[in-house]
Design an enzyme around this catalytic site. Structure first.
Site, PDB file in Angstrom:
ATOM      1  N   TYR A  76      -5.405   0.695   8.442  1.00 49.64           N
ATOM      2  CA  TYR A  76      -4.129   1.254   8.749  1.00 49.64           C
ATOM      3  C   TYR A  76      -3.681   1.497  10.024  1.00 49.64           C
ATOM      4  O   TYR A  76      -4.516   1.658  10.837  1.00 49.64           O
ATOM      5  CB  TYR A  76      -3.881   2.453   7.470  1.00 49.64           C
ATOM      6  N   GLN A  92     -10.662   1.734   3.542  1.00 54.23           N
ATOM      7  CA  GLN A  92      -9.174   1.953   4.286  1.00 54.23           C
ATOM      8  C   GLN A  92      -9.286   2.976   5.430  1.00 54.23           C
ATOM      9  O   GLN A  92      -9.427   4.274   5.268  1.00 54.23           O
ATOM     10  CB  GLN A  92      -8.097   2.057   3.378  1.00 54.23           C
ATOM     11  N   ASP A 104       0.923  -1.283  -0.026  1.00 58.99           N
ATOM     12  CA  ASP A 104       0.076   0.047   0.089  1.00 58.99           C
ATOM     13  C   ASP A 104       0.738   1.360  -0.102  1.00 58.99           C
ATOM     14  O   ASP A 104       1.796   1.344   0.967  1.00 58.99           O
ATOM     15  CB  ASP A 104      -0.664   0.038   1.153  1.00 58.99           C
ATOM     16  N   TYR A 151       2.527  10.354   0.009  1.00 58.02           N
ATOM     17  CA  TYR A 151       3.640   9.882   0.780  1.00 58.02           C
ATOM     18  C   TYR A 151       4.905   9.973   0.149  1.00 58.02           C
ATOM     19  O   TYR A 151       5.182   9.931  -0.886  1.00 58.02           O
ATOM     20  CB  TYR A 151       3.634   8.328   0.943  1.00 58.02           C
TER      21      TYR A 151
END
Length: 256
Positions: A170, A142, A28, A33
């Protein structure tokens, strides 16, 4: 926090490759990010092994329109060095209407750029609105879910289960904070495992839950993998419920 420190790059790539070797093949990431560097890191780690992994990335809310989502997806694909994503998620809800995001996602499926799509950080009311806007093909939600964040159990998780949508959890060890809990450390010591392994094993035993822990070293990956081979007794689960009680009333969906 992967790909944020060049000095850790070698260890992080080795960790990802070790995970694949150990059968932990869902990876993932997100365009957010490390400003895309995480996707580049993942792309390097899976080079030559793309068909062995289930690749997930996420788009910014502002990227989720008809005009911008195709460009965001293409940029992610380029950074990842692949021609398709196994799963593409809306990272969190923004100002783009749900119906427009659904349409944009479905167009990417039709184009073969993504195989399926889903969302992240949407509560039950958001999910109901998504489905009403034509989003019944949503593959997953998620969300932040772990021993200390059990709010989704009251309404969101049953809603997802009724529609056969798995939940992707997560921060399953609360970004490492769970391992410092005194009660969890005591319990883990009695079981001869680590606190993180207890937290992961508890989560993986939940029906329809997929845990996505972050690991930046090979040793950490191996520790996480060992959790999949553990089983918690009913007595242990009851102790965990005592330490980390399930919700007794509605809890707003949290985000990290």
């Amino acid at each position: 926090m992967m790909a944020e420190d060049p000095r850790r790059r070698g260890d992080e790539i080795a960790a990802l490759r070790a995970g694949i070797d150990l059968g932990m093949t869902l990876i993932d990431t997100a365009e957010m990010y490390a400003d895309g560097e995480s996707e580049r890191l993942v792309g390097e780690a899976v080079a030559g092994r793309r068909d062995n992994v289930f690749l997930v990335s996420k788009a910014y809310p502002q990227s989720a329109s008809r005009s911008r989502l195709p460009r965001a997806c293409e940029a992610s694909l380029e950074r990842l060095g692949t021609d398709r994503l196994d799963l593409y998620l809306l990272h969190w809800r923004g100002g783009v209407p749900m119906g427009e995001t659904v349409e944009a996602m479905e167009r990417l499926v039709d184009a073969g750029k993504i195989l399926r799509w889903g969302v992240s950080n949407l509560d039950m009311a958001d999910m109901e609105e998504l489905v009403a806007a034509g989003g019944s093909a949503c593959a997953t939600d998620q969300v932040l879910y772990n021993l200390t964040r059990r709010g989704p159990e009251l309404d969101l998780l049953p809603w997802l289960a009724a529609r056969r949508m798995p939940v992707m959890a997560y921060s399953p060890v609360e970004q490492g904070r769970l391992v410092a809990d005194r009660g969890l450390r005591t319990l883990a010591s009695e079981l001869g495992v680590t606190p993180a392994q207890v937290a992961l094993t508890w989560l993986m035993a939940r029906e329809g839950a997929i845990a996505i822990p972050k690991a930046g070293t090979v040793d950490h990956v191996r520790e996480n993998r060992a959790a999949a081979d553990l089983a918690l007794s009913p007595e242990t689960v009851a102790r965990l419920d005592g330490m980390f009680p399930p919700p007794s009333g509605p809890v707003p969906l949290a985000m990290l």
